[in-house]
Design a protein around this motif. Structure first.
Motif, PDB file in Angstrom:
ATOM      1  N   UNK B   9      41.137  47.606  49.972  1.00  0.00           N
ATOM      2  CA  UNK B   9      40.437  48.496  49.043  1.00  0.00           C
ATOM      3  C   UNK B   9      41.396  49.517  48.444  1.00  0.00           C
ATOM      4  N   UNK B  10      42.563  49.665  49.063  1.00  0.00           N
ATOM      5  CA  UNK B  10      43.576  50.575  48.530  1.00  0.00           C
ATOM      6  C   UNK B  10      44.951  50.108  49.004  1.00  0.00           C
ATOM      7  N   UNK B  15      48.827  48.143  59.900  1.00  0.00           N
ATOM      8  CA  UNK B  15      49.235  48.712  61.192  1.00  0.00           C
ATOM      9  C   UNK B  15      48.987  47.746  62.340  1.00  0.00           C
ATOM     10  N   UNK B  35      47.225  51.551  57.228  1.00  0.00           N
ATOM     11  CA  UNK B  35      47.482  52.976  57.091  1.00  0.00           C
ATOM     12  C   UNK B  35      47.613  53.291  55.615  1.00  0.00           C
ATOM     13  N   UNK B  37      47.014  56.982  52.826  1.00  0.00           N
ATOM     14  CA  UNK B  37      46.603  58.388  52.699  1.00  0.00           C
ATOM     15  C   UNK B  37      46.718  59.123  54.051  1.00  0.00           C
ATOM     16  N   UNK B  38      47.709  58.754  54.852  1.00  0.00           N
ATOM     17  CA  UNK B  38      47.937  59.343  56.168  1.00  0.00           C
ATOM     18  C   UNK B  38      46.732  59.187  57.100  1.00  0.00           C
ATOM     19  N   UNK B  39      45.993  58.107  56.877  1.00  0.00           N
ATOM     20  CA  UNK B  39      44.844  57.808  57.738  1.00  0.00           C
ATOM     21  C   UNK B  39      44.952  56.384  58.249  1.00  0.00           C
ATOM     22  N   UNK B  40      44.469  56.179  59.453  1.00  0.00           N
ATOM     23  CA  UNK B  40      44.298  54.809  59.925  1.00  0.00           C
ATOM     24  C   UNK B  40      42.968  54.319  59.363  1.00  0.00           C
ATOM     25  N   UNK B  41      43.018  53.192  58.683  1.00  0.00           N
ATOM     26  CA  UNK B  41      41.804  52.710  58.031  1.00  0.00           C
ATOM     27  C   UNK B  41      41.435  51.336  58.572  1.00  0.00           C
ATOM     28  N   UNK B  42      40.364  51.268  59.331  1.00  0.00           N
ATOM     29  CA  UNK B  42      39.951  49.963  59.849  1.00  0.00           C
ATOM     30  C   UNK B  42      39.374  49.098  58.725  1.00  0.00           C
ATOM     31  N   UNK B  44      36.924  46.149  58.181  1.00  0.00           N
ATOM     32  CA  UNK B  44      35.867  45.557  59.008  1.00  0.00           C
ATOM     33  C   UNK B  44      35.280  44.311  58.364  1.00  0.00           C
ATOM     34  N   UNK B  64      46.541  47.286  46.374  1.00  0.00           N
ATOM     35  CA  UNK B  64      45.090  47.329  46.226  1.00  0.00           C
ATOM     36  C   UNK B  64      44.596  45.968  45.763  1.00  0.00           C
TER      37      UNK B  64
END
Lengths: 518, 73
Positions: B9-10, B15, B35, B37-42, B44, B64
């Protein structure tokens, strides 16, 4: 009919009525079942409380035609009771000319709108139709006047809840109707929506595409957000209609619905703290936080699959219906994208129209950025989010769970901007204008690049800045009212709601109307 | 049997790969973690089904809309 007795006449009327029922129309009914669909009458029987449907216009027929040609003119209209409350309904009957909308059918649907308008009844549309009836309808004599149907449908918006369940073809007219509704459900596999079906698309543009690819629920619910929810069966669709309406008053002036009050208003939310990691890089599912805070089993997520980096959900607090608006760190880190903004803006409008207080749970890293964000016109979509809360008259409370960054924090009703009834934050709150690393890299790049050890200097700047971003400093400047323990969230929210009243006046300059950014 | 491709999605970096080809997944099960935007993004599963193919590797940078995995649903 001379010499016909009263009983004979009644009997004749009853026979005419009986001819409309499914029992008298076995062949078309069997064909409908074969398509994996219920008939319009079966759907109405599932929707309404037992025997509480009053049909009108069932006996219509063309002036020189027979009633059996187009039973009820392909749309069953009337009023019925759901959980004891009256609603207006039209259910398109696909077994009659593919549920197409003919002149008598339109008049009946107009009658439903009129009844909803004058009596303050929610409107339910069950859509299963090929659209406008071309046979006999492709005629300027009929079509030029158009009628006041859409004008009235628009005037109905915000006065009563408007729900559409698409349970078959919903191309063209079905989509035009549902496009004005507050909440639209599609049955996966059988429902389609779109401005035109694939045959007309092919004829007009040459594009070849299947019904499902053009307008199935996977596309129109999950990707485009045209409809709000996709379900796997007609029974689930009708349940969703009932559930949606259960949170809303019958009209903007009707009393609020009250749910069970068996979950104590001051129940500690023991699990809340463990649901949100302190490390703001770590994701979590904010829906669990909502479920922990709200009355037990009261949460109903609206538009769950689209704009999923935000969650919009009806729920109850101490029995009172409320709307939760939350960032969802599980998806895109909780970033506000164009779909997320549009979803929140729509939800806030619905809650405000029908008097539901808003509870914002904030954990927002900001708005989406970059080329795709700009292509999605996020500058305007985000403005609509602000526009809607700026016009809201209902109580609103914000709770910062973790990140409250930049304009996203403002748009999520953070701080004092939208005159919240309470601005609260958890001890995990990080409130600042932009991400710490981002601001160091943008503003202090020259500074650290010229240092003897750029990496060490960068880290030093980050650490200095981080020390300024602290929940106690947010409370210290009185940007928020108080820091609360996660476990205490439910009690605090219920206390605030109990004194916040229902509506407030929003002072405006002497204008006629505001102009929505979208 | 229908397939469903999971797309990024981005933009970001992969990771972890939590599910391998052949494994069954339920709705909302974490298939990959990115990873960004400095976030872990699952990432799903959008529906219950089975993983047919994982199209990326750990530490791989993805754009993306890049396909990440294919599910049978």
């Amino acid at each position: 009919m001379s010499g016909e007795s009263f009983a004979d006449r009644s009997d004749r009327i009853e026979r005419a009525r009986a001819a409309l029922k499914d029992e008298a129309r076995t062949e078309p009914v069997a064909r409908q079942h074969k398509r994996g669909k219920q008939t319009a009458r079966e759907r109405l029987a599932c929707l309404f409380d037992e025997d509480r449907f009053e049909e009108f216009g069932g006996l219509v027929h063309e002036q020189h035609g027979s009633r059996e040609d187009y039973p009820a003119d392909g749309v069953i209209c009337g009023v019925g009771r759901i959980d004891g409350r009256w609603v207006g309904v039209w259910a398109q009957d696909f077994t009659v000319m593919g549920g197409s909308v003919g002149p008598l059918g339109s008049s009946k649907m107009q009658r439903v709108i009129d009844q909803c308008m004058t009596q303050g009844l929610p409107l339910v549309m069950l859509i299963d139709s090929g659209g406008h009836r071309v046979q006999g309808g492709q005629d300027s004599w009929h079509f030029a006047r158009t009628g006041r149907f859409f004008h009235d449908l628009v005037r109905l918006s915000g006065w009563v809840p408007m729900v559409a369940a698409v349970m078959g073809d919903g191309f063209a007219a079905g989509t035009n109707f549902a496009g004005v509704a507050d909440f639209v459900i599609m049955v996966r596999g059988t429902a389609t929506m779109g401005l035109s079906g694939p045959l007309l698309v092919k004829a007009a543009t040459g594009e070849e595409i299947t019904k499902e690819e053009l307008g199935g629920a996977d596309v129109q619910v999950d990707q485009n957000g045209l409809a709000h929810m996709g379900v796997d069966s007609e029974a689930e669709a009708l349940d969703a209609v009932k559930r949606y309406l259960s949170y809303l008053p019958s009209s903007a002036q009707a009393p609020a619905t009250i749910g069970p009050r068996d979950d104590p208003a001051d129940r500690p939310c023991e699990a809340a703290a463990s649901l949100v990691p302190v490390d703001s890089r770590k994701p979590y599912d904010v829906r669990k936080v909502i479920r922990e805070v709200a009355d037990q089993a009261s949460v109903f997520e609206v538009q769950p699959t689209w704009g999923a980096s935000a969650v919009t959900a009806f729920a109850r607090m101490g029995g009172r219906a409320v709307g939760f608006v939350a960032n969802q760190p599980m998806r895109l880190g909780g970033m506000l994208t164009a779909p997320a903004c549009e979803k929140i803006a729509h939800f806030v409008a619905v809650c405000d129209a029908f008097g539901l207080p808003l509870i914002y749970l904030i954990d927002v890293p900001g708005f989406s950025i970059g080329t795709s964000a700009e292509k999605s016109m996020l500058g305007r979509r985000s403005a609509r989010m602000v526009y809607e809360i700026g016009h809201a008259t209902v109580p609103r409370i914000s709770v910062v769970l973790r990140k409250g960054y930049g304009m996203g924090y403002v748009a999520m009703c953070g701080g004092r901007g939208f005159d919240v009834d309470a601005a609260l934050a958890w001890p995990t709150a990080e409130i600042c204008p932009m991400s710490i690393e981002g601001s160091v890299d943008v503003v202090y790049r020259k500074d650290y690049e010229q240092a003897p050890d750029p990496a060490a200097r960068r880290q030093e700047l980050i650490d200095e800045m981080r020390a300024m971003i602290d929940p106690l400093r947010a409370a210290g400047g009185f940007g928020i009212d108080d820091l609360i323990e996660p476990a205490d969230t439910r009690r605090r929210l219920n206390d605030i709601l109990s004194r916040a009243g229902t509506r407030r006046a929003v002072p405006m300059p002497p204008k006629v109307r505001s102009i929505s950014p979208i | 049997m229908a397939t469903r491709t999971i797309r990024a999605e981005m933009a970001g970096v992969i990771l972890a790969i939590e599910r391998q080809a052949g494994e069954a997944v339920e709705l909302d099960d974490v298939v990959l973690v990115m990873e960004s935007m400095k976030m872990e993004i699952p990432i799903c599963a959008p529906r219950a089904g089975k993983v047919i193919e994982i199209l990326v590797a750990e530490d791989e940078a993805v754009a993306e809309d890049q396909p990440l995995a294919v599910l049978e649903v």
